[in-house]
Write an enzyme that holds these catalytic residues in place. Structure first.
Site, PDB file in Angstrom:
ATOM      1  N   PHE A 148      -1.110  16.279   4.147  1.00  0.00           N
ATOM      2  CA  PHE A 148      -1.500  15.628   2.900  1.00  0.00           C
ATOM      3  C   PHE A 148      -0.297  15.531   1.978  1.00  0.00           C
ATOM      4  O   PHE A 148       0.222  16.546   1.511  1.00  0.00           O
ATOM      5  CB  PHE A 148      -2.649  16.385   2.223  1.00  0.00           C
ATOM      6  CG  PHE A 148      -3.270  15.577   1.136  1.00  0.00           C
ATOM      7  CD1 PHE A 148      -4.181  14.572   1.434  1.00  0.00           C
ATOM      8  CD2 PHE A 148      -2.934  15.787  -0.188  1.00  0.00           C
ATOM      9  CE1 PHE A 148      -4.741  13.781   0.429  1.00  0.00           C
ATOM     10  CE2 PHE A 148      -3.481  15.009  -1.203  1.00  0.00           C
ATOM     11  CZ  PHE A 148      -4.386  14.006  -0.892  1.00  0.00           C
ATOM     12  N   ARG A 169       1.441  11.938  -9.039  1.00  0.00           N
ATOM     13  CA  ARG A 169       1.839  10.558  -8.743  1.00  0.00           C
ATOM     14  C   ARG A 169       3.267  10.287  -9.199  1.00  0.00           C
ATOM     15  O   ARG A 169       3.973   9.456  -8.645  1.00  0.00           O
ATOM     16  CB  ARG A 169       0.906   9.566  -9.460  1.00  0.00           C
ATOM     17  CG  ARG A 169      -0.517   9.536  -8.929  1.00  0.00           C
ATOM     18  CD  ARG A 169      -1.259   8.341  -9.523  1.00  0.00           C
ATOM     19  NE  ARG A 169      -2.704   8.449  -9.379  1.00  0.00           N
ATOM     20  CZ  ARG A 169      -3.394   8.088  -8.296  1.00  0.00           C
ATOM     21  NH1 ARG A 169      -2.755   7.628  -7.247  1.00  0.00           N
ATOM     22  NH2 ARG A 169      -4.703   8.190  -8.262  1.00  0.00           N
ATOM     23  N   GLU A 207       0.844  -1.196   0.000  1.00  0.00           N
ATOM     24  CA  GLU A 207       0.000   0.000   0.000  1.00  0.00           C
ATOM     25  C   GLU A 207       0.883   1.251   0.000  1.00  0.00           C
ATOM     26  O   GLU A 207       2.049   1.208   0.432  1.00  0.00           O
ATOM     27  CB  GLU A 207      -0.912  -0.059   1.249  1.00  0.00           C
ATOM     28  CG  GLU A 207      -1.872   1.090   1.440  1.00  0.00           C
ATOM     29  CD  GLU A 207      -2.859   1.331   0.302  1.00  0.00           C
ATOM     30  OE1 GLU A 207      -2.406   1.537  -0.834  1.00  0.00           O
ATOM     31  OE2 GLU A 207      -4.068   1.384   0.566  1.00  0.00           O
ATOM     32  N   ASP A 208       0.337   2.350  -0.478  1.00  0.00           N
ATOM     33  CA  ASP A 208       1.101   3.600  -0.471  1.00  0.00           C
ATOM     34  C   ASP A 208       1.138   4.239   0.917  1.00  0.00           C
ATOM     35  O   ASP A 208       2.180   4.631   1.406  1.00  0.00           O
ATOM     36  CB  ASP A 208       0.538   4.596  -1.513  1.00  0.00           C
ATOM     37  CG  ASP A 208      -0.968   4.808  -1.407  1.00  0.00           C
ATOM     38  OD1 ASP A 208      -1.613   4.252  -0.479  1.00  0.00           O
ATOM     39  OD2 ASP A 208      -1.515   5.529  -2.256  1.00  0.00           O
ATOM     40  N   ASP A 239      -3.614   5.564   6.557  1.00  0.00           N
ATOM     41  CA  ASP A 239      -4.041   6.825   7.169  1.00  0.00           C
ATOM     42  C   ASP A 239      -4.985   6.484   8.338  1.00  0.00           C
ATOM     43  O   ASP A 239      -4.506   6.152   9.428  1.00  0.00           O
ATOM     44  CB  ASP A 239      -4.715   7.652   6.068  1.00  0.00           C
ATOM     45  CG  ASP A 239      -5.130   9.041   6.498  1.00  0.00           C
ATOM     46  OD1 ASP A 239      -4.509   9.597   7.412  1.00  0.00           O
ATOM     47  OD2 ASP A 239      -6.088   9.584   5.916  1.00  0.00           O
TER      48      ASP A 239
HETATM   49  P1  5GP Z   1      -7.297   5.127   4.978  1.00  0.00           P
HETATM   50  O1  5GP Z   1      -8.383   4.159   4.637  1.00  0.00           O
HETATM   51  O2  5GP Z   1      -6.141   4.504   5.716  1.00  0.00           O
HETATM   52  O3  5GP Z   1      -7.823   6.325   5.707  1.00  0.00           O
HETATM   53  O4  5GP Z   1      -6.781   5.741   3.629  1.00  0.00           O
HETATM   54  C1  5GP Z   1      -5.949   5.092   2.773  1.00  0.00           C
HETATM   55  C2  5GP Z   1      -5.943   5.775   1.429  1.00  0.00           C
HETATM   56  O5  5GP Z   1      -6.229   7.171   1.543  1.00  0.00           O
HETATM   57  C3  5GP Z   1      -4.571   5.697   0.803  1.00  0.00           C
HETATM   58  O6  5GP Z   1      -4.408   4.527   0.066  1.00  0.00           O
HETATM   59  C4  5GP Z   1      -4.543   6.949  -0.052  1.00  0.00           C
HETATM   60  O7  5GP Z   1      -5.103   6.674  -1.306  1.00  0.00           O
HETATM   61  C5  5GP Z   1      -5.431   7.936   0.692  1.00  0.00           C
HETATM   62  N1  5GP Z   1      -4.639   8.885   1.492  1.00  0.00           N
HETATM   63  C6  5GP Z   1      -4.543   8.945   2.832  1.00  0.00           C
HETATM   64  N2  5GP Z   1      -3.715   9.935   3.221  1.00  0.00           N
HETATM   65  C7  5GP Z   1      -3.259  10.510   2.074  1.00  0.00           C
HETATM   66  C8  5GP Z   1      -2.341  11.582   1.802  1.00  0.00           C
HETATM   67  O8  5GP Z   1      -1.744  12.228   2.681  1.00  0.00           O
HETATM   68  N3  5GP Z   1      -2.119  11.865   0.496  1.00  0.00           N
HETATM   69  C9  5GP Z   1      -2.726  11.188  -0.517  1.00  0.00           C
HETATM   70  N4  5GP Z   1      -2.425  11.537  -1.754  1.00  0.00           N
HETATM   71  N5  5GP Z   1      -3.591  10.185  -0.296  1.00  0.00           N
HETATM   72  C10 5GP Z   1      -3.845   9.837   0.985  1.00  0.00           C
END
Ligand code: 5GP
Length: 175
Positions: free
Chosen positions: A150, A163, A97-98, A101
């Site tokens: 962010f 990206r 995963e990238d 959050d």
């Molecule tokens: P979660 O479900 O953990 O809240 O969110 C995961 C997804 O939210 C990540 O795979 C990503 O696509 C997006 N995301 C969360 N934080 C960021 C951020 O700081 N920047 C970007 N570009 N995407 C984020």
């Protein structure tokens, strides 16, 4: 209008960290095949670089789910947009995963994958924002912990842009 982006993690640091993660994963999976499940689209850049640095056999499949819209705010919904092409039964799955959050996406996805009979499931994320966590997720391999900002680059987008940046940056938005 161009957004202002400042570098948070330079390209060299990201590359060095991916090499270290690749070495660790190669050790941990000695004698096994790693089945990478790359979460589209954000993890693509990281997954490709990581796979190149893993020295045990690697197979790869892709899955796409949505939890964010086109901007920087969460829609609050996890939806499978594209499922895996291959079965993961009996495989050593490494979810790549990238960023983790809130953990909402991964807690949902990991549970889904565990119910499909894999031999093992581990999680590798390039970035982790632990202070934002609302859903518990066990992360096995982390590149960097980042503060609650962010971030873009290395696969991460802002409205589908940035990206392709080879570093992790912070975009200053108006909202
Ligand atoms: P979660 O479900 O953990 O809240 O969110 C995961 C997804 O939210 C990540 O795979 C990503 O696509 C997006 N995301 C969360 N934080 C960021 C951020 O700081 N920047 C970007 N570009 N995407 C984020």
């Amino acid at each position: 209008m161009d957004d202002k982006i400042t570098v948070m993690i330079p390209e060299k640091d990201v590359d060095d960290k991916i090499r270290i993660l690749g070495e660790q994963i190669s050790k941990d999976y000695a004698g096994k095949t790693v089945h990478i499940v790359c979460i589209l689209k954000g993890a693509v850049f990281f997954a490709c670089e990581l796979a190149k640095r893993i020295t045990v056999p690697v197979t790869i499949d892709f899955m796409s789910c949505s939890s964010y819209g086109d901007g920087s705010t969460s829609s609050g919904v996890v939806k499978i947009v594209k499922d895996l092409d291959q079965s993961i039964e009996g495989k050593h799955v490494l979810v790549v995963e990238d960023i983790v959050d809130t953990g909402r996406t991964l807690s949902y996805l990991l549970e889904l994958l565990r119910n499909r009979g894999p031999e093992s499931v581990k999680l590798c994320t390039l970035l982790d924002k632990p202070e934002r966590r609302t859903h518990e997720v066990h992360v096995d391999y982390t590149g960097f912990e980042v503060p609650d900002e962010f971030v873009v680059g290395y696969g991460l987008d802002y409205a589908q842009k940035y990206r392709n940046l080879p570093y992790i940056g912070v975009v200053e938005t108006d909202d």
